[in-house]
Design a protein around this motif. Structure first.
Motif, PDB file in Angstrom:
ATOM      1  N   LEU A   1     -35.802 -15.924  -7.508  1.00 53.24           N
ATOM      2  CA  LEU A   1     -36.497 -16.765  -6.527  1.00 53.24           C
ATOM      3  C   LEU A   1     -35.608 -17.898  -6.058  1.00 53.24           C
ATOM      4  O   LEU A   1     -35.582 -18.234  -4.863  1.00 53.24           O
ATOM      5  N   ASN A   2     -34.844 -18.493  -6.984  1.00 52.55           N
ATOM      6  CA  ASN A   2     -33.907 -19.556  -6.600  1.00 52.55           C
ATOM      7  C   ASN A   2     -32.794 -19.019  -5.704  1.00 52.55           C
ATOM      8  O   ASN A   2     -32.387 -19.677  -4.740  1.00 52.55           O
ATOM      9  N   ILE A   3     -32.295 -17.831  -6.028  1.00 52.92           N
ATOM     10  CA  ILE A   3     -31.259 -17.218  -5.188  1.00 52.92           C
ATOM     11  C   ILE A   3     -31.818 -16.948  -3.795  1.00 52.92           C
ATOM     12  O   ILE A   3     -31.150 -17.205  -2.784  1.00 52.92           O
ATOM     13  N   ASN A   4     -33.052 -16.447  -3.725  1.00 53.49           N
ATOM     14  CA  ASN A   4     -33.678 -16.169  -2.431  1.00 53.49           C
ATOM     15  C   ASN A   4     -33.807 -17.441  -1.597  1.00 53.49           C
ATOM     16  O   ASN A   4     -33.486 -17.440  -0.407  1.00 53.49           O
ATOM     17  N   SER A   5     -34.254 -18.524  -2.212  1.00 56.12           N
ATOM     18  CA  SER A   5     -34.406 -19.764  -1.444  1.00 56.12           C
ATOM     19  C   SER A   5     -33.052 -20.309  -1.010  1.00 56.12           C
ATOM     20  O   SER A   5     -32.907 -20.832   0.098  1.00 56.12           O
ATOM     21  N   GLU A   6     -32.029 -20.172  -1.856  1.00 56.63           N
ATOM     22  CA  GLU A   6     -30.689 -20.635  -1.489  1.00 56.63           C
ATOM     23  C   GLU A   6     -30.124 -19.803  -0.334  1.00 56.63           C
ATOM     24  O   GLU A   6     -29.530 -20.343   0.600  1.00 56.63           O
ATOM     25  N   VAL A   7     -30.312 -18.496  -0.394  1.00 56.71           N
ATOM     26  CA  VAL A   7     -29.828 -17.622   0.685  1.00 56.71           C
ATOM     27  C   VAL A   7     -30.547 -17.949   1.995  1.00 56.71           C
ATOM     28  O   VAL A   7     -29.916 -18.006   3.059  1.00 56.71           O
ATOM     29  N   SER A   8     -31.839 -18.202   1.923  1.00 56.76           N
ATOM     30  CA  SER A   8     -32.594 -18.556   3.129  1.00 56.76           C
ATOM     31  C   SER A   8     -32.080 -19.866   3.724  1.00 56.76           C
ATOM     32  O   SER A   8     -31.912 -19.983   4.943  1.00 56.76           O
ATOM     33  N   ALA A   9     -31.812 -20.845   2.862  1.00 59.39           N
ATOM     34  CA  ALA A   9     -31.284 -22.131   3.343  1.00 59.39           C
ATOM     35  C   ALA A   9     -29.898 -21.949   3.962  1.00 59.39           C
ATOM     36  O   ALA A   9     -29.596 -22.542   5.010  1.00 59.39           O
ATOM     37  N   GLN A  10     -29.049 -21.141   3.327  1.00 58.73           N
ATOM     38  CA  GLN A  10     -27.705 -20.905   3.868  1.00 58.73           C
ATOM     39  C   GLN A  10     -27.767 -20.171   5.206  1.00 58.73           C
ATOM     40  O   GLN A  10     -26.992 -20.468   6.118  1.00 58.73           O
ATOM     41  N   ASN A  11     -28.686 -19.195   5.331  1.00 60.13           N
ATOM     42  CA  ASN A  11     -28.841 -18.489   6.605  1.00 60.13           C
ATOM     43  C   ASN A  11     -29.295 -19.434   7.707  1.00 60.13           C
ATOM     44  O   ASN A  11     -28.810 -19.353   8.839  1.00 60.13           O
TER      45      ASN A  11
END
Length: 124
Positions: free
Chosen positions: A56-66
């Motif tokens: 879940l943390n990786i998903n939120s980080e990837v969304s923020a980076q995108n």
């Protein structure tokens, strides 16, 4: 030896746990094994929970980076348009004045760089 798995055709392919009467161990051993299994289940549950939180943390980080990259893409697109307009104006100025202003600008830059070099050399 007792049958450990139910092999009837109407059941799924999962093995069924043996009944307590078919276990050749004493109740103390059975209880110890069940406690050990419960501890391992708790440990696995904790690990699965940690992995879930990590994903879940990786998903939120990837969304923020995108989102950041999309914003940068928009900024660079706007900058490309601005630079294109500036280059067209410089070309138009060069065509209109025959390049005289460009020579003035180049001379000014050379003078400024020489002055900065001379100033820095005197300090050190």
């Amino acid at each position: 030896p007792p049958r450990m798995y139910n092999t009837s055709s109407n059941m799924s392919h999962r093995p069924t746990p043996p009944s307590s009467s078919s276990i050749p161990y004493g109740s103390a051993t059975t209880s110890a094994l069940e406690n050990q299994n419960n501890d391992r289940i708790s440990s696995l549950s904790s690990q699965v929970s940690q992995l879930k939180n990590l994903t879940l943390n990786i998903n939120s980080e990837v969304s923020a980076q995108n989102a950041l990259l999309n914003g940068m893409d928009d900024d660079f697109s706007g900058l490309g348009g601005l630079l294109g307009t500036s280059v067209n104006r410089i070309k138009h100025m060069m065509d209109r004045t025959g390049g005289r202003h460009m020579w003035y600008m180049a001379g000014f830059i050379v003078l400024v760089m020489t002055f900065l070099y001379w100033t820095m050399k005197r300090k050190y």
